[in-house]
Design a protein around this motif. Structure first.
Motif, PDB file in Angstrom:
ATOM      1  N   THR A 236       0.807  -1.222   0.000  1.00  0.00           N
ATOM      2  CA  THR A 236       0.000   0.000   0.000  1.00  0.00           C
ATOM      3  C   THR A 236       0.840   1.272   0.000  1.00  0.00           C
ATOM      4  O   THR A 236       0.286   2.369  -0.086  1.00  0.00           O
ATOM      5  CB  THR A 236      -0.923   0.030   1.236  1.00  0.00           C
ATOM      6  OG1 THR A 236      -0.124  -0.013   2.422  1.00  0.00           O
ATOM      7  CG2 THR A 236      -1.881  -1.154   1.211  1.00  0.00           C
ATOM      8  N   TRP A 237       2.173   1.156   0.129  1.00  0.00           N
ATOM      9  CA  TRP A 237       3.013   2.364   0.150  1.00  0.00           C
ATOM     10  C   TRP A 237       2.980   3.054  -1.196  1.00  0.00           C
ATOM     11  O   TRP A 237       3.078   2.416  -2.255  1.00  0.00           O
ATOM     12  CB  TRP A 237       4.455   2.020   0.502  1.00  0.00           C
ATOM     13  CG  TRP A 237       5.334   3.253   0.472  1.00  0.00           C
ATOM     14  CD1 TRP A 237       5.517   4.148   1.483  1.00  0.00           C
ATOM     15  CD2 TRP A 237       6.112   3.730  -0.641  1.00  0.00           C
ATOM     16  NE1 TRP A 237       6.355   5.165   1.076  1.00  0.00           N
ATOM     17  CE2 TRP A 237       6.739   4.929  -0.225  1.00  0.00           C
ATOM     18  CE3 TRP A 237       6.331   3.268  -1.935  1.00  0.00           C
ATOM     19  CZ2 TRP A 237       7.571   5.673  -1.051  1.00  0.00           C
ATOM     20  CZ3 TRP A 237       7.156   3.995  -2.775  1.00  0.00           C
ATOM     21  CH2 TRP A 237       7.776   5.180  -2.335  1.00  0.00           C
ATOM     22  N   ARG A 238       2.838   4.373  -1.149  1.00  0.00           N
ATOM     23  CA  ARG A 238       2.924   5.205  -2.338  1.00  0.00           C
ATOM     24  C   ARG A 238       3.734   6.448  -1.989  1.00  0.00           C
ATOM     25  O   ARG A 238       3.691   6.932  -0.852  1.00  0.00           O
ATOM     26  CB  ARG A 238       1.544   5.623  -2.851  1.00  0.00           C
ATOM     27  CG  ARG A 238       0.670   4.491  -3.346  1.00  0.00           C
ATOM     28  CD  ARG A 238       1.242   3.779  -4.552  1.00  0.00           C
ATOM     29  NE  ARG A 238       0.365   2.726  -5.045  1.00  0.00           N
ATOM     30  CZ  ARG A 238       0.389   1.465  -4.602  1.00  0.00           C
ATOM     31  NH1 ARG A 238       1.256   1.113  -3.649  1.00  0.00           N
ATOM     32  NH2 ARG A 238      -0.433   0.573  -5.098  1.00  0.00           N
ATOM     33  N   PRO A 239       4.480   7.013  -2.945  1.00  0.00           N
ATOM     34  CA  PRO A 239       5.274   8.213  -2.665  1.00  0.00           C
ATOM     35  C   PRO A 239       4.407   9.386  -2.248  1.00  0.00           C
ATOM     36  O   PRO A 239       3.250   9.499  -2.662  1.00  0.00           O
ATOM     37  CB  PRO A 239       5.968   8.490  -4.009  1.00  0.00           C
ATOM     38  CG  PRO A 239       5.912   7.208  -4.757  1.00  0.00           C
ATOM     39  CD  PRO A 239       4.648   6.533  -4.325  1.00  0.00           C
TER      40      PRO A 239
ATOM     41  N   ALA B 100       6.530   6.281 -10.691  1.00  0.00           N
ATOM     42  CA  ALA B 100       5.220   6.888 -10.967  1.00  0.00           C
ATOM     43  C   ALA B 100       4.984   8.145 -10.147  1.00  0.00           C
ATOM     44  O   ALA B 100       4.258   9.048 -10.571  1.00  0.00           O
ATOM     45  CB  ALA B 100       4.112   5.866 -10.695  1.00  0.00           C
ATOM     46  N   GLY B 101       5.582   8.218  -8.965  1.00  0.00           N
ATOM     47  CA  GLY B 101       5.383   9.389  -8.124  1.00  0.00           C
ATOM     48  C   GLY B 101       4.076   9.319  -7.358  1.00  0.00           C
ATOM     49  O   GLY B 101       3.384   8.295  -7.367  1.00  0.00           O
ATOM     50  N   PRO B 102       3.707  10.419  -6.695  1.00  0.00           N
ATOM     51  CA  PRO B 102       2.498  10.408  -5.861  1.00  0.00           C
ATOM     52  C   PRO B 102       1.240  10.245  -6.702  1.00  0.00           C
ATOM     53  O   PRO B 102       1.187  10.694  -7.845  1.00  0.00           O
ATOM     54  CB  PRO B 102       2.534  11.778  -5.173  1.00  0.00           C
ATOM     55  CG  PRO B 102       3.359  12.631  -6.074  1.00  0.00           C
ATOM     56  CD  PRO B 102       4.383  11.725  -6.674  1.00  0.00           C
TER      57      PRO B 102
ATOM     58  N   GLU C 187      -4.557  13.279 -12.492  1.00  0.00           N
ATOM     59  CA  GLU C 187      -4.143  13.396 -13.876  1.00  0.00           C
ATOM     60  C   GLU C 187      -3.370  12.147 -14.305  1.00  0.00           C
ATOM     61  O   GLU C 187      -2.995  11.311 -13.496  1.00  0.00           O
ATOM     62  CB  GLU C 187      -3.252  14.636 -14.041  1.00  0.00           C
ATOM     63  CG  GLU C 187      -3.920  15.915 -13.565  1.00  0.00           C
ATOM     64  CD  GLU C 187      -2.940  17.083 -13.561  1.00  0.00           C
ATOM     65  OE1 GLU C 187      -1.783  16.876 -13.940  1.00  0.00           O
ATOM     66  OE2 GLU C 187      -3.362  18.174 -13.170  1.00  0.00           O
ATOM     67  N   ALA C 188      -3.117  12.042 -15.610  1.00  0.00           N
ATOM     68  CA  ALA C 188      -2.328  10.916 -16.127  1.00  0.00           C
ATOM     69  C   ALA C 188      -0.922  10.969 -15.558  1.00  0.00           C
ATOM     70  O   ALA C 188      -0.323  12.044 -15.440  1.00  0.00           O
ATOM     71  CB  ALA C 188      -2.299  10.987 -17.652  1.00  0.00           C
ATOM     72  N   GLN C 189      -0.390   9.814 -15.207  1.00  0.00           N
ATOM     73  CA  GLN C 189       0.944   9.750 -14.629  1.00  0.00           C
ATOM     74  C   GLN C 189       1.993  10.040 -15.697  1.00  0.00           C
ATOM     75  O   GLN C 189       1.830   9.685 -16.854  1.00  0.00           O
ATOM     76  CB  GLN C 189       1.195   8.357 -14.032  1.00  0.00           C
ATOM     77  CG  GLN C 189       0.318   8.019 -12.844  1.00  0.00           C
ATOM     78  CD  GLN C 189       0.727   8.773 -11.585  1.00  0.00           C
ATOM     79  OE1 GLN C 189       1.804   9.335 -11.520  1.00  0.00           O
ATOM     80  NE2 GLN C 189      -0.134   8.788 -10.590  1.00  0.00           N
TER      81      GLN C 189
END
Length: 337
Positions: free
Chosen positions: A53-56, A167-169, A173-175
């Motif tokens: 589940t970790w995301r930047p 991918a970043g946070p 919007e589109a990544q």
């Protein structure tokens, strides 16, 4: 769960990663808050990573001039902990994928060893071809990074984490599909590994053994100008076709070594290594700035001595004795004017 992923996500590795990420930054608010609650913060990160589940988080961006304008992207501190937790256990494995002629972001390498290697090659060849990548970090495609990591046979969990970092946070919007954030440990390694494919092409496909690269600055040496011209065209095609990048035309130099090789802020000749004028100006400005910080109390005497020693040690890698003497004389004379 693979053994490598277990090591990356271990509580011990996450705590150690926090200490490494905080090096020289312990007074920064994000680092200080994390270290104050090290155990619960590390456990929370461990849970997010193992559950997937970790995301930047959202980074902070700022612009510097060093000497050209660069946009630096500073990831939140807990993200930098994840970067270290991923890269540090893999460092030997990633380093083994790089050739000895590559000197950036590697233990036991660095700018001074790259300069020494270039100096040796200048002394033994008649011509050089210096190349650079156009907007390197901004231009690297994420798919190329993932293909490069995939060729190293990284475990699926590591590949998934790398994909999240790229991918970043999350956003509506589109990544973005290209670009690496300058300032992140992962970005340095991802870029270095992608550019390492150029090294392999130059050494294995083109057969040039006299070669040096420091990040996106790379130089080939030969005794025939024609051979280097042919190599330039082949590299341009490879960089474009395989990596989706472009050579920086205005930075391309094909010349005899008697002209002097411009490399890492120096101009390297067979008999001498001179500080380039732009670097000389920046060094004088840095010395004046540090002296001003000392006078106004922004820097302690110990910190000033360490900074001055660092600058002088760097200058000692070229033929700068007279320049250093004159620069220091002007620095101290200016205080009495």
């Amino acid at each position: 769960m693979s053994a490598t992923w277990a090591r990356v996500t271990s509580f011990e590795n996450l705590c150690a990663a926090a200490q490494r990420a905080a090096r020289h930054k312990r007074r920064v608010a994000g680092a200080a808050r994390f270290l104050e609650r090290l155990e619960p913060e590390a456990l929370a990160l461990q849970r997010e990573l193992t559950q997937g589940t970790w995301r930047p988080g959202r980074p902070t961006s700022f612009t510097i001039r060093d000497p050209k304008v660069r946009v630096i992207t500073a990831a939140p501190f807990r993200d930098r902990v994840v970067h270290h937790a991923l890269i540090d256990p893999l460092e030997q494995r990633l380093d083994a994928a790089l050739v000895p002629q590559s000197f950036a972001c590697r233990k036991g390498k660095g700018t001074h060893r790259a300069l020494a290697h270039a100096r040796d090659l200048v002394r033994t060849h008649t011509h050089f071809l210096k190349l650079d990548i156009e907007q390197c970090f901004d231009s690297i495609e994420h798919r190329v990074v993932m293909d490069t990591l995939g060729s190293l046979r990284l475990e699926p969990e590591l590949m998934a984490l790398a994909a999240h970092i790229l991918a970043g946070p999350p956003c509506g919007e589109a990544q973005a599909t290209r670009g690496l954030a300058i300032g992140n440990l992962t970005s340095q390694w991802f870029a270095n590994l992608v550019l390492g494919r150029i090294d392999r092409f130059v050494l294995d496909e083109l057969g040039f053994r006299s070669y040096v690269r420091y990040m996106d600055d790379f130089v080939l040496f030969a005794d025939e100008k024609r051979a280097l011209g042919e190599a330039q065209r082949a590299i341009a095609a490879f960089v474009s076709g395989a990596l989706g990048l472009r050579l920086k035309e205005r930075a391309t130099v094909l010349a005899p070594v008697s002209q002097g090789l411009p490399f890492l802020g120096w101009r390297v000749y067979r008999g001498t290594t001179r500080l380039r004028p732009a670097n000389a100006r920046r060094t004088r400005q840095r010395l004046r700035r540090r002296r001003g910080q000392l006078r106004t109390g922004q820097m302690t005497c110990a910190a000033y001595r360490a900074a001055l020693t660092s600058v002088l040690a760097h200058l000692d890698h070229g033929d700068t004795r007279e320049w250093r003497r004159a620069a220091l004389a002007r620095l101290f004379e200016s205080e009495h004017e």
